[in-house]
Structure formats: structure tokens, C-alpha cells
Motif scaffolding. Structure first.
Motif, PDB file in Angstrom:
ATOM      1  N   ASP A  23     -88.955   1.096  51.836  1.00 29.46           N
ATOM      2  CA  ASP A  23     -90.259   0.670  52.876  1.00 29.46           C
ATOM      3  C   ASP A  23     -91.249   0.337  51.783  1.00 29.46           C
ATOM      4  O   ASP A  23     -91.097   0.255  50.396  1.00 29.46           O
ATOM      5  CB  ASP A  23     -90.537   1.833  53.587  1.00 29.46           C
ATOM      6  CG  ASP A  23     -91.270   2.786  52.830  1.00 29.46           C
ATOM      7  OD1 ASP A  23     -90.778   3.440  51.780  1.00 29.46           O
ATOM      8  OD2 ASP A  23     -92.207   3.430  53.449  1.00 29.46           O
ATOM      9  N   THR A  41     -91.977   8.270  52.135  1.00 31.57           N
ATOM     10  CA  THR A  41     -91.176   7.124  51.593  1.00 31.57           C
ATOM     11  C   THR A  41     -89.719   7.214  52.501  1.00 31.57           C
ATOM     12  O   THR A  41     -89.283   8.189  52.945  1.00 31.57           O
ATOM     13  CB  THR A  41     -91.024   6.684  50.431  1.00 31.57           C
ATOM     14  OG1 THR A  41     -90.911   5.155  50.193  1.00 31.57           O
ATOM     15  CG2 THR A  41     -89.912   7.196  49.584  1.00 31.57           C
ATOM     16  N   VAL A  67     -93.468   6.323  56.641  1.00 26.00           N
ATOM     17  CA  VAL A  67     -92.710   5.144  56.288  1.00 26.00           C
ATOM     18  C   VAL A  67     -93.049   4.027  57.074  1.00 26.00           C
ATOM     19  O   VAL A  67     -93.459   4.008  58.182  1.00 26.00           O
ATOM     20  CB  VAL A  67     -91.008   5.354  56.711  1.00 26.00           C
ATOM     21  CG1 VAL A  67     -90.122   4.271  56.224  1.00 26.00           C
ATOM     22  CG2 VAL A  67     -90.815   6.896  56.200  1.00 26.00           C
ATOM     23  N   CYS A  68     -93.308   2.863  56.326  1.00 30.84           N
ATOM     24  CA  CYS A  68     -93.639   1.490  56.934  1.00 30.84           C
ATOM     25  C   CYS A  68     -93.087   0.181  56.497  1.00 30.84           C
ATOM     26  O   CYS A  68     -92.875   0.123  55.132  1.00 30.84           O
ATOM     27  CB  CYS A  68     -95.054   1.524  56.927  1.00 30.84           C
ATOM     28  SG  CYS A  68     -96.143   0.868  55.524  1.00 30.84           S
ATOM     29  N   PRO A  69     -93.209  -0.811  57.136  1.00 26.94           N
ATOM     30  CA  PRO A  69     -92.683  -2.001  56.703  1.00 26.94           C
ATOM     31  C   PRO A  69     -93.655  -2.676  55.885  1.00 26.94           C
ATOM     32  O   PRO A  69     -94.927  -2.197  55.957  1.00 26.94           O
ATOM     33  CB  PRO A  69     -92.067  -2.913  57.780  1.00 26.94           C
ATOM     34  CG  PRO A  69     -93.012  -2.191  58.998  1.00 26.94           C
ATOM     35  CD  PRO A  69     -93.315  -0.712  58.684  1.00 26.94           C
ATOM     36  N   LEU A  87     -83.994   1.636  57.929  1.00 30.75           N
ATOM     37  CA  LEU A  87     -85.208   1.920  57.488  1.00 30.75           C
ATOM     38  C   LEU A  87     -86.105   1.775  58.859  1.00 30.75           C
ATOM     39  O   LEU A  87     -87.342   2.253  58.810  1.00 30.75           O
ATOM     40  CB  LEU A  87     -85.342   0.763  56.608  1.00 30.75           C
ATOM     41  CG  LEU A  87     -84.865   0.812  55.066  1.00 30.75           C
ATOM     42  CD1 LEU A  87     -84.954  -0.461  54.444  1.00 30.75           C
ATOM     43  CD2 LEU A  87     -85.658   1.813  54.131  1.00 30.75           C
ATOM     44  N   ALA A 124     -89.140   4.393  59.891  1.00 31.33           N
ATOM     45  CA  ALA A 124     -90.293   4.150  60.272  1.00 31.33           C
ATOM     46  C   ALA A 124     -90.918   4.432  61.757  1.00 31.33           C
ATOM     47  O   ALA A 124     -91.885   4.679  61.717  1.00 31.33           O
ATOM     48  CB  ALA A 124     -90.580   2.738  59.993  1.00 31.33           C
ATOM     49  N   PHE A 138     -89.931  -4.041  54.514  1.00 30.79           N
ATOM     50  CA  PHE A 138     -88.791  -3.512  53.925  1.00 30.79           C
ATOM     51  C   PHE A 138     -87.955  -4.625  52.957  1.00 30.79           C
ATOM     52  O   PHE A 138     -88.139  -5.666  53.137  1.00 30.79           O
ATOM     53  CB  PHE A 138     -87.690  -3.201  55.145  1.00 30.79           C
ATOM     54  CG  PHE A 138     -88.200  -2.473  56.069  1.00 30.79           C
ATOM     55  CD1 PHE A 138     -88.880  -0.869  55.845  1.00 30.79           C
ATOM     56  CD2 PHE A 138     -88.194  -2.587  57.352  1.00 30.79           C
ATOM     57  CE1 PHE A 138     -89.295  -0.186  56.781  1.00 30.79           C
ATOM     58  CE2 PHE A 138     -88.635  -1.829  58.336  1.00 30.79           C
ATOM     59  CZ  PHE A 138     -89.080  -0.754  58.037  1.00 30.79           C
TER      60      PHE A 138
END
Length: 197
Positions: free
Chosen positions: A35, A19, A184-186, A174, A178, A188
Motif C-alpha cells: 500500500d 501498512t 492501509v490505503c491505496p 491489499l 485497506a 497499491f
């Protein structure tokens, strides 16, 4: 050949590092963004439950475990801050409440006689705090911080964006995390305290 203790350590590290949570202080307010990745091994799920939330006067964003985040969000009853010394309040009353909450919720672990929790950011009365797994509090002189596997990418972005609007800085940090981290991904989610008018 790995020993079982090594494997357990790898598992702990894997769940601690996924994360990205980003926070900063600006003109008496705190902004925290996170995220939506839920990662287990090579699998990723975009979670509907957000990693950033309000609890009373606090805003928080967590890494480490969704269970820890649920306890902080729904079980923790934060005490009222002492206006004369917020740092002292955070290191004592707040941390005592967090430890009790996580212990009663079955989340904390005891390793070699030391109690361990997880990692999260908390904003209160214009100050951003990082709470580490040993329950220490920290506040950066840079007035920003990040936690999770995208931490370094986010910190680099925050360092180079001081001239931008604070909400944009959190969003860009963010996005950088990502772009460079597969954990890590949207989408957000960004919140601030006090609420903007």
C-alpha cells in the motif's frame, strides 16, 4: 500511569504495525504488493515513494520504517545467491548484508544485547521470505505471506482466493486490508520477479 519504557514500547509497536505488504509464490515467480500509507499517530500521508521495489535480483516490500526501506532499496548491495541452497544463503549471506546495511545506516537498535531491525518480505528465485525484526527468515508452506497491520485481513483473503490469478490475489488482499484497517490505503503497487514477458 504509564512508565517511559511502556511509552517507548507503544511507539515501537505503532511504527512496526502500520501498512500492509503481501506476497506469494506462483509457478517459479514471486509477486509482492504494498500500500501507500505513511502513518504517524492519527495522521496519514499517501507516500509517493513505494514500499515495494527491486534491488538486483531481489524484489522486496517493507513495513516498520520508511528509513529502513530506503536503506534496503538504495544502500543494500545484496550478494549473489548460492543456487544450490537458497535457504542457507538467505539465512547467512543475505542476512549478514542486511544487518551491516541497517547498522551502518543508523537504523538497527540494540535491546538487552540483541540487535533488532524491522520486518519485510523478500522474493528471490521463485521463493518468498519473511524477514522479522530479529533477522530470522521464514517461508510459509502456504506459499504466501503478509506483514503489517493489515496482515490478518490479507492472509484471510489469500487463503480464500487460491483459484484466482496471482496478481488478482495480491490486489484483493491489499483491498481487504485497506477496507478493514485505517493504516492501509491505496494506491497499491505490485511487482513480480522474474518480470513477466
Amino acid at each position: 500511569m504509564r512508565h517511559l519504557s511502556d511509552i517507548a514500547c507503544i511507539e515501537t509497536i505503532r511504527f512496526v504495525l502500520v501498512t500492509c505488504i503481501v506476497g506469494l509464490e506462483h509457478d517459479g515467480s514471486v509477486i509482492i504488493g504494498g500500500d501507500s500509507a505513511g502513518v504517524a499517530g492519527y495522521s496519514i500521508t499517501v507516500r509517493a515513494d513505494t514500499k515495494v521495489f527491486r534491488n538486483g535480483e531481489f524484489i522486496m516490500g517493507f513495513t516498520s520504517s520508511f528509513r529502513m526501506g530506503q536503506l534496503l532499496r538504495y544502500s543494500l548491495v545484496p550478494p549473489a545467491p548460492q543456487t544450490w541452497d537458497v535457504d542457507r544463503f538467505m539465512a547467512t549471506d543475505f542476512i549478514s548484508a542486511v544487518r551491516d546495511c541497517l547498522r551502518e545506516g543508523g537504523y538497527t537498535r540494540t535491546e538487552s544485547g540483541s540487535e533488532a531491525g524491522g520486518v519485510f518480505l523478500a522474493g528471490i528465485r521463485g521463493r518468498l521470505y519473511r524477514i522479522d525484526s530479529d533477522f530470522q527468515i521464514g517461508r510459509s508452506i502456504d506459499l504466501y505471506d503478509a506483514v503489517g497491520c493489515g496482515e490478518e485481513f490479507a492472509l484471510g483473503s489469500l487463503h480464500g482466493s487460491a483459484h484466482l490469478d496471482p496478481q488478482d490475489r495480491v490486489q484483493l488482499a491489499l483491498e481487504a486490508a485497506a477496507h478493514h484497517s485505517s493504516a492501509v490505503c491505496p494506491p497499491f503497487h505490485v511487482i513480480s520477479a522474474p518480470d513477466p514477458d
